[in-house]
Design an enzyme around this catalytic site. Structure first.
Site, mmCIF file in Angstrom:
data_model
loop_
_atom_site.group_PDB
_atom_site.id
_atom_site.type_symbol
_atom_site.label_atom_id
_atom_site.label_comp_id
_atom_site.label_asym_id
_atom_site.label_seq_id
_atom_site.Cartn_x
_atom_site.Cartn_y
_atom_site.Cartn_z
ATOM 1 N N LYS A 185 0.842 -1.203 0.000
ATOM 2 C CA LYS A 185 0.000 0.000 0.000
ATOM 3 C C LYS A 185 0.880 1.257 0.000
ATOM 4 O O LYS A 185 0.574 2.245 -0.673
ATOM 5 C CB LYS A 185 -0.931 -0.012 1.221
ATOM 6 C CG LYS A 185 -1.717 1.287 1.450
ATOM 7 C CD LYS A 185 -2.671 1.578 0.318
ATOM 8 C CE LYS A 185 -3.715 2.640 0.520
ATOM 9 N NZ LYS A 185 -3.431 3.917 1.063
ATOM 10 N N GLU A 192 1.445 6.752 -6.681
ATOM 11 C CA GLU A 192 0.403 7.779 -6.833
ATOM 12 C C GLU A 192 1.050 9.178 -6.853
ATOM 13 O O GLU A 192 0.698 10.017 -7.685
ATOM 14 C CB GLU A 192 -0.564 7.620 -5.658
ATOM 15 C CG GLU A 192 -1.723 8.566 -5.606
ATOM 16 C CD GLU A 192 -2.528 8.340 -4.322
ATOM 17 O OE1 GLU A 192 -2.899 7.182 -4.016
ATOM 18 O OE2 GLU A 192 -2.760 9.322 -3.603
#
Ligand code: NBP
Length: 483
Positions: A185, A192
């Site tokens: 994650k 991102e």
């Protein structure tokens, strides 16, 4: 008698509430608990009205309303709060019960919690949950890791609520032991940062150099969304650019200083710890840092008398170059992210499945894109793929894009448009594809001033030599070490 819950969720802020509603939609009975218990009632009388969701007003009450083995998912603020809550849960849990941390925890904390809880016979799972509010409500990308023994009990819930690919596959798979889920994650969040920064650099190039207006810019991003760049972030960029309220385009009134919550920074720190050249993500974090120094930038622009950007006429060739540059840099960024995961997998003894990771990110999360299907396909073709850049499909894209990238980077440098992420992608690629770098000189410098020794091209690697560069007749060398 009231039906017992399948799972409890603790934390009724945006993520917790939406995950609970999602679980309820899929037929699970959820017990909802929050430290400030007034929020339990607000939720039951508000968004949860008319559902099968059960409220709980203390930890004891929550646990008494659950089927055994009890499964408690924390959706609370990451950090100390998670430890505090685990501490208060432990005395009331039985062996075989499961604690799941769905917050943005640091993977090192998850590693530690797994070890501590294992000793107490309580299962612990640390899961990445991505996709923000909408993802949580209608299908997040989920990245669970920790104690695999507990996976079968939570798998049906996680698989049901997770986002689905166009083929109907759930964007949720077992990631690995210890903190593997939260690590993946973290890398997702780092990627991102990179994707967002690249889009911002293309935006500035077109806005300041080509002097395109918001409508035109939006149309270009909409167009790019029909290409290999198709992704959630490109889509929302097109929407953002054309969005107007009563005062006009909102984008033009937003202060140009970026915030950050730390997961990009964690990714960069981990890459430095593991010695992986994660240059694009690191540059993206630093780009946010420089953006945050608004006052200093205002002063510096005045101090150096920055000139207006020279107007450059728009052409379809230039736009094509820019689109290709974004694609190229995206490939480099994901290749670097995968390099980090491959190194982490070895260092921390996880067995990561790289194709599954691409699948988990395919839908439901912020970096969701068609591009991830291609990464999954590359690892399906070759599960031991050493580097994404060694895959034939990506090689063909990179080779096609390279001339465009060089033109765009040159243009940026020539005109003074800062493009740290794109430029770093090209520099990385040029270094990565160069068999002989100038590090021979670097090693000589290190040996000159610190007797750090060097290996030789003409001898077997692993033997270390020292030269007496200044005729000191000393043959003492520094002990070898790697950073
Ligand atoms: P927040 O991160 O804002 O956390 C608020 C929740 O934490 C509330 O329920 C609050 O209870 C609870 N809490 C706090 Br603060 N201190 C507590 C304590 N000592 N004991 C028990 N509970 C405590 O909520 P969120 O934005 O829903 O995010 C939840 C997790 O999911 C975070 O780790 C976040 O990083 C992660 N995440 C968020 C997003 C997003 O888009 N927001 C996306 C992906 C992941 P209270 O009501 O009593 O104060």
């Amino acid at each position: 008698m009231q039906q017992k819950g399948d799972i409890a969720v603790v934390g009724l802020a945006v993520m917790g509430q939406n995950l609970i509603l999602n679980m309820n939609d899929h037929g699970f009975t959820v017990v909802a608990y929050n430290r400030t218990t007034s929020k339990v009632d607000e939720f039951l009388n508000g968004n949860a009205k008319g559902t099968n969701i059960i409220g709980a007003y203390s930890i004891k009450d929550m646990l008494s309303k659950l089927k055994k083995p009890r499964k408690v998912m924390l959706m609370v603020k990451a950090g100390e709060v998670v430890d505090q809550f685990i501490d208060s849960l432990i005395p009331q849990l039985d062996q075989g019960d499961v604690i799941i941390d769905g917050g943005n925890s640091n993977f090192a904390d998850t590693e530690r919690r797994v070890k501590t809880l294992k000793k107490k016979g309580i299962y612990f799972i640390g899961t990445g949950v991505s996709g923000g509010e909408e993802g949580a409500r209608f299908g997040p990308s989920m990245m669970p890791g920790g104690m695999m023994e507990a996976w079968p009990t939570i798998k049906p819930i996680f698989k049901a609520i997770a986002a689905k690919t166009p083929n109907g596959e759930a964007c949720c798979e077992w990631v690995g032991s210890g903190g593997a889920g939260h690590f993946v994650k973290m890398v997702h969040n780092g990627i991102e940062y990179g994707d967002m920064q690249l889009i911002c650099e293309a935006y500035q190039f077109m806005k300041d150099l080509l002097e395109l207006d918001n409508e035109h810019l939006s149309a270009i991003f909409t167009n790019w969304n029909q290409t290999e760049l198709n992704s959630y972030l490109i889509e929302i960029t097109a929407n953002i650019l054309k969005f107007q309220d009563k005062e006009g385009y909102v984008i033009d009134r937003i202060l140009d200083t970026a915030g950050q919550k730390g997961t990009g920074k964690w990714t960069g720190i981990n890459a430095l710890d593991l010695g992986i050249p994660l240059t694009l993500i690191a540059e993206s974090v630093f780009a946010r840092c420089i953006s945050a120094q608004k006052n200093t930038r205002l002063q510096a622009e005045r101090f150096y008398g920055k000139k207006a950007y020279p107007h450059t006429p728009i052409s379809s060739a230039l736009l094509h170059d820019l689109q290709q540059s974004l694609l190229f840099a995206k490939i480099i960024s994901y290749a670097q992210g995968y390099m980090l995961m491959q190194e982490a997998s070895q260092t921390y003894n996880w067995i990561l499945n790289y194709g599954d990771i691409a699948l988990m990110w395919r839908e439901g999360c912020i970096i969701r894109s068609i591009f991830l299907e291609k990464i999954k396909a590359a690892f399906d073709r070759s599960p031991q793929l050493q580097n994404l850049l060694f895959d034939d499909y990506f090689k063909s894209l990179v080779q096609k894009a390279l001339p465009s990238v060089r033109r765009i980077v040159a243009k940026g440098i020539e005109t003074g448009i800062a493009m740290p992420a794109l430029t770093s992608a090209l520099s990385f690629f040029d270094g990565f594809t160069t068999a002989r770098l100038p590090a021979n000189l670097l090693q000589a410098q290190r040996d000159y001033f610190g007797a750090h020794t060097y290996e030789r091209l003409d001898k077997a690697y692993g033997q270390f030599f020292h030269t007496d560069w200044i005729g000191s007749n000393s043959n003492v060398s520094s002990s070898g070490y790697n950073v």
